[in-house]
Scaffold this motif. Structure first.
Motif, short mmCIF file in Angstrom:
data_model
loop_
_atom_site.label_atom_id
_atom_site.label_comp_id
_atom_site.label_asym_id
_atom_site.label_seq_id
_atom_site.Cartn_x
_atom_site.Cartn_y
_atom_site.Cartn_z
N ALA A 1 0.82 -1.21 0.00
CA ALA A 1 0.00 0.00 0.00
C ALA A 1 0.86 1.26 0.00
O ALA A 1 2.00 1.26 0.48
CB ALA A 1 -0.90 0.01 1.23
N THR A 2 0.26 2.33 -0.54
CA THR A 2 0.83 3.67 -0.38
C THR A 2 0.14 4.42 0.74
O THR A 2 0.66 5.44 1.22
CB THR A 2 0.69 4.49 -1.68
N ALA A 3 -1.01 3.95 1.18
CA ALA A 3 -1.76 4.60 2.26
C ALA A 3 -0.89 4.72 3.51
O ALA A 3 -0.12 3.81 3.83
CB ALA A 3 -3.02 3.82 2.57
N GLU A 4 -1.01 5.85 4.18
CA GLU A 4 -0.31 6.13 5.44
C GLU A 4 1.19 6.35 5.25
O GLU A 4 1.94 6.35 6.24
CB GLU A 4 -0.58 5.05 6.48
N LEU A 5 1.64 6.54 4.01
CA LEU A 5 3.04 6.92 3.77
C LEU A 5 3.09 8.40 3.40
O LEU A 5 2.38 8.83 2.48
CB LEU A 5 3.63 6.09 2.64
N ASP A 6 3.91 9.17 4.08
CA ASP A 6 4.04 10.58 3.72
C ASP A 6 4.92 10.72 2.48
O ASP A 6 5.48 9.74 1.97
CB ASP A 6 4.58 11.40 4.89
N ASP A 7 5.06 11.94 1.98
CA ASP A 7 5.80 12.17 0.73
C ASP A 7 7.24 11.69 0.83
O ASP A 7 7.79 11.12 -0.13
CB ASP A 7 5.76 13.65 0.35
N GLU A 8 7.86 11.92 1.96
CA GLU A 8 9.26 11.51 2.12
C GLU A 8 9.40 10.00 2.02
O GLU A 8 10.31 9.49 1.35
CB GLU A 8 9.78 12.00 3.47
N ARG A 9 8.50 9.25 2.67
CA ARG A 9 8.59 7.79 2.64
C ARG A 9 8.21 7.26 1.26
O ARG A 9 8.76 6.25 0.81
CB ARG A 9 7.71 7.18 3.72
N LEU A 10 7.29 7.93 0.58
CA LEU A 10 6.95 7.51 -0.78
C LEU A 10 8.13 7.69 -1.72
O LEU A 10 8.39 6.85 -2.59
CB LEU A 10 5.74 8.29 -1.29
N ARG A 11 8.85 8.78 -1.55
CA ARG A 11 10.04 8.98 -2.38
C ARG A 11 11.11 7.92 -2.08
O ARG A 11 11.83 7.47 -2.97
CB ARG A 11 10.61 10.39 -2.16
N ALA A 12 11.21 7.54 -0.82
CA ALA A 12 12.20 6.54 -0.43
C ALA A 12 11.80 5.13 -0.87
O ALA A 12 12.66 4.26 -1.04
CB ALA A 12 12.40 6.57 1.08
N HIS A 13 10.48 4.91 -1.07
CA HIS A 13 9.97 3.58 -1.43
C HIS A 13 9.01 3.71 -2.61
O HIS A 13 7.80 3.51 -2.48
CB HIS A 13 9.27 2.94 -0.23
N PRO A 14 9.52 4.04 -3.79
CA PRO A 14 8.66 4.34 -4.93
C PRO A 14 7.88 3.15 -5.47
O PRO A 14 6.95 3.34 -6.26
CB PRO A 14 9.65 4.86 -5.98
N GLN A 15 8.22 1.94 -5.06
CA GLN A 15 7.47 0.77 -5.54
C GLN A 15 6.32 0.39 -4.63
O GLN A 15 5.63 -0.61 -4.88
CB GLN A 15 8.42 -0.42 -5.72
#
Length: 294
Positions: free
Chosen positions: A256-270
């Motif tokens: 899931a991408t839910a509950e990930l902020d922008d910084e964590r999404l950038r760190a975990h793009p998959q």
């Protein structure tokens, strides 16, 4: 530690509930927050979506009957999705007006469907796990959970595993597939602080595989609860697992991408993709749903 590989291009908000329909060799899964049920194919560890079914509100779990009919856990109740695309409402599980929704579900060895609930109104200690019986009635197995989640059974069908996520606990209890009788639950696994068990599945060696939300891992435990293997997933929010493929030797992992902020999404793009990893021990077949007698 082995690593899982991305198997889809689509990024989901909250992919969940993978199920392998062996009769039709199709993978089923949902995006809970988008309210979409997906059908897909598995080929050489790649998953291709072939159909989508949209629902109002959330959709959290799915299972297939022998004739291809699907049973779907929608926002407040169950919905039967027939092969011709028509839909028939099943029982409503959550009363009108309550800030809750259905969550993970699955079939027991006799084909009965069980599903749990999740609070949308803050911390809770009254979430439920219910079972739709062969006579059409609904039985409550638990009513004191924090967040009802994954379900699985032992190879002989006489042990049932169930997850209470916010208490970081996997329970086990005795289970009689013939009568549906259940024993008192007891703690099977207690995960460490910050490790939240989510979806689960069992393999042919009676080991339990647990997707651990927040850690980017799937862990495998022996019947006595000893950690024996760990799969690394390049997405922190690993949400569920299922064995797929004709030989049930491909482990499918939803994220899931839910509950990930922008910084964590950038760190975990998959994050948000489905992942696969080959396994040495095949999974246990999941019983098809047995619709209640009319």
């Amino acid at each position: 530690m082995r690593a899982a590989s991305p198997a889809t291009a689509t990024i989901h908000r909250l992919a969940e509930g993978p199920r392998w329909d062996a009769t039709r060799e199709r993978l089923l899964w949902v995006d809970i927050l988008d309210g979409v049920l997906f059908e897909g194919t598995l080929h050489e560890e790649r998953i291709t979506a072939t159909a989508e079914h949209r629902f109002e509100g959330t959709v959290s779990a799915v299972t297939a009957a022998a004739d291809g009919t699907l049973l779907v856990a929608a926002h407040h109740g169950l919905v039967v999705l027939h092969p011709d695309g028509t839909r028939t409402p099943g029982p409503r599980v959550i009363p009108a007006g309550e800030p809750r929704r259905l969550n993970d579900g699955g079939t027991d060895p006799a084909g009965r469907f069980l599903v749990g609930t999740l609070s949308l109104g803050g911390p809770s200690t009254r979430e439920a796990l219910v079972r739709w019986e062969a006579d059409g009635s609904v039985t409550t197995l638990d009513a004191d959970l924090s967040l009802s989640n994954g379900l699985a059974w032992s190879a002989d069908g006489h042990r049932m595993y169930s997850v209470d996520t916010l208490r970081r606990t996997v329970h086990v209890r005795d289970y009689d597939p013939d009568s549906g009788a259940v024993g008192p639950r007891r703690t099977h696994l207690q995960l460490a602080e910050g490790c939240y068990p989510d979806g689960i599945a069992t393999d042919a060696a009676d080991h339990l595989w647990v997707a651990v939300w927040g850690t980017g891992t799937v862990c495998r435990y022996t019947p006595d609860g000893t950690l024996t293997d760990r799969i690394a997933v390049p997405a922190p929010h690993t949400s569920s697992v299922a064995f797929a493929g004709p030989d049930l030797r491909t482990l499918v992992i939803t994220t899931a991408t839910a509950e990930l902020d922008d910084e964590r999404l950038r760190a975990h793009p998959q994050s948000g993709r489905l992942f696969t990893v080959p396994v040495d021990v095949p999974g246990l077949p999941v019983a098809p749903w047995a619709p209640p007698a009319r």
